[in-house]
Design an enzyme around this catalytic site. Structure first.
Site, PDB file in Angstrom:
ATOM      1  N   GLY A 114       0.778  -1.121  -0.219  1.00  0.00           N
ATOM      2  CA  GLY A 114       0.002   0.010   0.125  1.00  0.00           C
ATOM      3  C   GLY A 114       0.861   1.072   0.005  1.00  0.00           C
ATOM      4  N   ALA A 319       5.350  -5.846  20.666  1.00  0.00           N
ATOM      5  CA  ALA A 319       4.328  -5.922  19.966  1.00  0.00           C
ATOM      6  C   ALA A 319       3.070  -5.529  21.004  1.00  0.00           C
ATOM      7  CB  ALA A 319       4.095  -7.363  20.044  1.00  0.00           C
ATOM      8  N   HIS A 444       0.534 -20.057  47.894  1.00  0.00           N
ATOM      9  CA  HIS A 444       1.630 -20.879  48.361  1.00  0.00           C
ATOM     10  C   HIS A 444       1.263 -22.531  47.815  1.00  0.00           C
ATOM     11  CE1 HIS A 444       5.116 -22.396  50.626  1.00  0.00           C
ATOM     12  NE2 HIS A 444       4.150 -23.252  51.117  1.00  0.00           N
TER      13      HIS A 444
END
Length: 465
Positions: A114, A319, A444
């Site tokens: 493009g 990202a 835990h």
């Protein structure tokens, strides 16, 4: 007549495709333009397939140390071709997933390159050379970036590699030079070291992973050396000469002495170059600085209707930052009032061995900013789950504003810390203080308990050391 859209997204990486989906959810007629593969570099050649490679190397490493867990495994070997094939399969699956998401959200996909040719006009040229004209009310530029080359030694895919070449290697390097110790550099250094290569890392600055806290850098360097790597900091590569058998490198050390060394292959990981050329930004007068598009807090450029997100804009080049910006830009275009991006609340993760994760200010940066700080540090050796896993190396470091108790930063190195950092990221987003973190109940036995203990340590309340 050309097809026209409320929004066109130029580039389908983790920023672009997320922006397109969010825009479609908000009722905008949306298209995405992609020149290569849906999902962009991240899904096809970056974040995800590299983690598949690293996972294979991690399992190989554990198999070689089976006796440490009371197990026996003999004649362990690695099949590089099979490892790469698995990685490529993961990438293909994700590419298909993005393709499905585009159909599901009714986002039109135009494959091709493009170029902005006029205001509200984009020309797309397909692989066959045919062109189509698309109209838009708004456009999000999300064309990402590519690896930076050394000026004196272009990558050739044979002996001198970028990350992309390193993901589909024609052969296993016997002796590998990695130039640059950022996330990409140390991840590939870890992968090839675990797979059996002799690895040398050269870093120009005075410590590896230089964006991380200094304590993390020191711990990682010690760990990588223990694994057999050679780490050269304050050093540089002056020259690379490719031969039939490998690459001759002239390496300048910290003291200025230049030594000649030979390697079978070289990975260049010295940063990125934004993909801003040849997409028509000049035609519309879009402002850039050092090649990166300048944007405001809502990802708007200086040109009305033109937005930009991801690696083509300001750092950090991550990202998840691009994806979040994609949502912000789409919501701004739809007339919503999205929150502004705060770079201080963006976590960073490096998937070397051991893993690194961080969010917010380092101790040094906090002091430079004028804060009086309280710092907590808790080692993995004090955590029962880490010991049970056979992963006692690592620590969690937290940095607080001594006056207000605000969490300024958190820095972690060790097993699975990339999965733990989100706890601190949520805390920073909610503007938490040490009081809330201290009063939070951590389960835990988990490695996450080290996060709690680090906070306690900053306030003189640590339990398990």
């Amino acid at each position: 007549m050309a097809e026209s859209y409320d929004l066109i997204v130029l580039g389908s990486g983790p920023g672009g495709y997320v922006a397109a989906i969010r825009a479609a959810q908000l009722g905008l007629k949306t298209a995405i333009v992609e020149r290569e593969l849906l999902g962009g570099i991240c899904l096809n050649w970056g974040c995800i397939p590299t983690k598949a490679l690293l996972r294979s190397a991690e399992i190989f490493h554990y198999m070689q140390h089976a006796k440490d867990y009371g197990l026996a495994a003999e004649k362990i070997t690695a099949d590089l071709d099979a490892v790469v094939k698995r990685s490529r399969g993961v990438a293909k699956q994700l590419n298909q997933g993005v393709t499905h998401l585009m159909k599901k959200n009714k986002v039109a996909v135009h494959m091709g390159t493009g170029v902005l040719t006029a205001k509200n006009k984009l020309t797309v040229t397909g692989a066959d050379g045919k062109t189509e004209e698309l109209g838009y009310k708004n456009i999000i530029v999300a064309t990402g970036a590519r690896a930076r080359d050394l000026p004196f030694a272009k990558t050739d895919g044979k002996r001198i590699w970028t990350y992309r070449h390193a993901m589909t290697p024609p052969e296993m390097p016997s002796k590998l030079l990695v130039i640059g110790s950022g996330a990409i550099g140390v991840e590939f250094a870890s992968f090839y070291n675990d797979m059996g290569s002799e690895v040398t890392v050269v870093e120009m600055l005075d410590r590896i992973v230089p964006v991380e806290d200094a304590d993390v850098s020191a711990h990682l360097e010690k760990a990588l050396k223990k694994q057999g790597m050679t780490i050269l900091t304050g050093a540089g590569v002056d020259k690379l000469d490719v031969t039939d058998k490998g690459v001759k490198a002239a390496i300048k050390g910290r003291d200025g002495t230049v030594t000649a060394q030979e390697f079978s292959h070289v990975i260049v990981a010295i940063g990125i170059v934004p993909n801003t050329e040849n997409i028509g930004l000049e035609t519309l007068g879009v402002k850039t600085e050092r090649g990166h598009i300048v944007t405001d807090a809502a990802c708007r450029t200086n040109v009305e209707g033109v937005y930009a997100i991801g690696d083509i804009t300001a750092p950090p080049f991550l990202a998840h930052k691009a994806s979040h910006e994609g949502v912000i830009a789409a919501e701004a275009i739809a007339g919503k009032h999205p929150h502004a991006m705060d770079a201080r609340n963006i976590p960073g993760c490096t998937y070397c061995h051991p893993q690194i994760a961080s969010v917010g200010l380092t101790e040094a940066k906090a002091k430079e900013a004028g804060y009086e700080v309280r710092v907590g540090n808790f080692p993995f050796i004090g955590n029962g789950k880490a010991i049970a896993l056979g992963e006692p190396e690592g620590f969690v470091k937290t940095v607080f504003d001594a006056k207000t108790g605000e969490l300024l930063g958190a820095h972690m190195i060790g097993a699975e810390v990339t999965e733990l950092i989100q706890g601190y990221t949520i805390g920073k987003t909610l503007e938490t203080t040490e009081a809330e973190l201290i009063e939070t109940v951590f389960p835990h036995p988990t490695i996450s308990e080290t996060m709690h203990e680090s906070v306690l340590a900053a306030y003189g309340r640590v339990i398990h050391i």
